[in-house]
Design a protein around this motif. Structure first.
Motif, PDB file in Angstrom:
ATOM      1  N   GLY A  64     -11.030   5.759   0.814  1.00  0.00           N
ATOM      2  CA  GLY A  64     -10.927   4.371   0.372  1.00  0.00           C
ATOM      3  C   GLY A  64     -11.478   3.430   1.420  1.00  0.00           C
ATOM      4  N   PHE A  65     -11.677   2.196   1.017  1.00  0.00           N
ATOM      5  CA  PHE A  65     -12.089   1.153   1.958  1.00  0.00           C
ATOM      6  C   PHE A  65     -11.127  -0.015   1.830  1.00  0.00           C
ATOM      7  CE2 PHE A  65     -16.015   3.472   1.202  1.00  0.00           C
ATOM      8  CZ  PHE A  65     -16.413   3.712   2.507  1.00  0.00           C
ATOM      9  N   ILE A  66     -10.783  -0.567   2.980  1.00  0.00           N
ATOM     10  CA  ILE A  66      -9.996  -1.797   2.955  1.00  0.00           C
ATOM     11  C   ILE A  66     -10.922  -2.908   3.431  1.00  0.00           C
ATOM     12  CG2 ILE A  66      -7.978  -3.007   3.841  1.00  0.00           C
ATOM     13  CD1 ILE A  66      -6.439  -0.583   3.922  1.00  0.00           C
ATOM     14  N   ARG A  91      -4.822   9.912   2.097  1.00  0.00           N
ATOM     15  CA  ARG A  91      -5.950   9.017   1.781  1.00  0.00           C
ATOM     16  C   ARG A  91      -6.441   8.376   3.076  1.00  0.00           C
ATOM     17  NH1 ARG A  91      -8.642   6.780  -2.406  1.00  0.00           N
ATOM     18  NH2 ARG A  91      -7.295   7.916  -3.840  1.00  0.00           N
ATOM     19  N   VAL A 139      -5.559   3.424   7.782  1.00  0.00           N
ATOM     20  CA  VAL A 139      -6.866   2.767   7.796  1.00  0.00           C
ATOM     21  C   VAL A 139      -7.348   2.711   9.241  1.00  0.00           C
ATOM     22  CG1 VAL A 139      -5.784   0.471   7.918  1.00  0.00           C
ATOM     23  CG2 VAL A 139      -8.148   0.679   7.164  1.00  0.00           C
ATOM     24  N   ARG A 186      -8.753   5.770   4.853  1.00  0.00           N
ATOM     25  CA  ARG A 186      -9.459   4.521   4.513  1.00  0.00           C
ATOM     26  C   ARG A 186     -10.150   3.968   5.754  1.00  0.00           C
ATOM     27  NH1 ARG A 186      -4.128   3.115   4.314  1.00  0.00           N
ATOM     28  NH2 ARG A 186      -3.788   1.430   2.858  1.00  0.00           N
ATOM     29  N   SER A 195     -11.203   4.208  -3.628  1.00  0.00           N
ATOM     30  CA  SER A 195     -10.336   3.034  -3.839  1.00  0.00           C
ATOM     31  C   SER A 195     -10.715   1.911  -2.887  1.00  0.00           C
ATOM     32  CB  SER A 195      -8.872   3.418  -3.617  1.00  0.00           C
ATOM     33  OG  SER A 195      -8.665   3.725  -2.257  1.00  0.00           O
ATOM     34  N   SER A 234       0.801  -1.224   0.000  1.00  0.00           N
ATOM     35  CA  SER A 234       0.000   0.000   0.000  1.00  0.00           C
ATOM     36  C   SER A 234       0.839   1.281   0.000  1.00  0.00           C
ATOM     37  CB  SER A 234      -0.971  -0.004   1.176  1.00  0.00           C
ATOM     38  OG  SER A 234      -0.335   0.388   2.350  1.00  0.00           O
ATOM     39  N   ARG A 246      -1.295   7.835   4.220  1.00  0.00           N
ATOM     40  CA  ARG A 246      -2.497   7.003   4.204  1.00  0.00           C
ATOM     41  C   ARG A 246      -2.575   6.212   5.493  1.00  0.00           C
ATOM     42  NH1 ARG A 246      -2.617   3.300  -0.486  1.00  0.00           N
ATOM     43  NH2 ARG A 246      -2.814   5.273  -1.585  1.00  0.00           N
TER      44      ARG A 246
END
Ligand code: SF4
Length: 341
Positions: free
Chosen positions: A230-232, A191, A172, A193, A266, A79, A170
């Motif tokens: 974004g999503f993980i 970003r 998450v 996420r 994303s 990533s 980024r």
């Protein structure tokens, strides 16, 4: 889900040489939280609790305010190029968490106060790669959003990367406590996420985190604040009726985001994996877990530092990838699928 408040705080004396260290000490004193001094986090041995399990629970709500000494960043494929170390550990209790391998017997949360030194190091990595963009992942060793309402170090990192030309940040999260990040001057360089999963996975394996609906509400706020979103989907897990479970996930996601303008959405897809050391820790800390950890049903994949991972056999992994990708294409035809791993 209430914002995390530590039960116990340790402060390394050197942390008080930094403004953030002093600020946090004052903050926790005012909050009436018990504060102890420790020369190093390695000295933290006698956490309250009669059993290992009780000590583990206390550790997960213990915060250590310290100085990051190792300024060599780990790599963070696929990533990002580097992992930026703002914190380690997490107050969540996800049974499958990768921190079971990396933190093992030291599951307390550590936050680092020498942010300027960490940012200077990030500058060096950016310089080395110029004119290429360099991406930094801030959630490799913690769920940084979950503690940031206390420290604001993530907010400072977002603003730092917002000022750089070639740096991107980024991370998450499974937490919805994002309000203080909405006015950060991110300049589109971060970003944001959110981790999402089927109802089955969230219900059975993610205690101590924000609900799916809370994460989605936060995602909308973040998108409205102009952050790339974004999503993980991780870990993608083959439970009974997993196809229906994941279909429903994307259906709910699409319903909830209907009408939102998200230009550059994303998805990142990560299948469930475990290591042998993690399996031992998981079985000790979550003895009743339904998480399937049977090596004979998995494929062995060589990993970093000689610790191999057990992933789904090739055919099942292909099935997961194709099925989940088709749902994403159906509900989010303009989104990018960055990778499946
Ligand atoms: Fe681990 Fe993330 Fe769950 Fe925290 S929220 S326990 S970092 S998987």
């Amino acid at each position: 889900m209430k914002p995390f408040i530590p039960q116990l705080v340790y402060i390394e004396p050197q942390a008080l040489d930094y403004p953030l260290g002093r600020e946090l000490k004052e903050k926790f004193e005012k909050m009436g939280i018990e504060i102890k001094e420790t020369t190093s986090h390695n000295q933290i041995r006698n956490l309250p609790g009669d059993t290992d399990l009780q000590k583990y629970r206390v550790a997960k709500s213990t915060l250590v305010v310290g100085v990051r000494r190792t300024l060599k960043f780990d790599t963070s494929k696929p990533s990002a190029e580097y992992a930026i170390p703002l914190a380690t550990g997490c107050m969540g209790h996800c049974h499958y968490c990768y921190l079971q391998t990396t933190l093992g017997s030291k599951p307390y949360i550590r936050t680092y106060v020498n942010l300027d030194e960490i940012f200077e190091q990030a500058e060096k990595y950016m310089d080395e790669r110029k004119p290429e963009i360099t991406r930094f992942e801030a959630a490799c060793t913690s769920d940084i959003v979950g503690i940031d309402h206390l420290t604001h170090s993530l907010k400072k990192a977002i603003e730092f990367f917002g000022r750089t030309e070639l740096g991107r940040l980024r991370f998450v999260t499974k937490f919805h406590h994002v309000d203080h990040l909405l006015d950060a001057k991110h300049n589109g360089h971060t970003r944001f996420r959110f981790s999402v999963n089927s109802r089955y996975v969230i219900k059975n394996f993610e205690p101590g985190t924000s609900s799916f609906d809370q994460r989605l509400e936060a995602a909308k706020k973040v998108a409205n604040a102009g952050y790339p979103l974004g999503f993980i989907v991780a870990p993608i897990y083959m439970h009974d009726d997993w196809q229906e479970g994941y279909f429903e996930l994307f259906e709910r996601l699409a319903e909830s985001l209907e009408g939102e303008s998200i230009p550059d959405l994303s998805f990142e897809l990560i299948q469930h994996r475990f290591t042998k050391p993690a399996k031992k820790v998981i079985e000790k800390h979550y003895p009743k877990t339904k998480l399937e950890l049977d090596e004979s049903k998995r494929k062995y994949k060589w990993g970093k530092y000689g610790i191999g991972k057990y992933v789904y056999p090739t055919e099942e992994a292909n099935d997961l990838e194709t099925t989940i990708s088709s749902y994403i294409q159906q509900f989010f035809p303009h989104a990018t699928i960055a990778y499946f791993t």
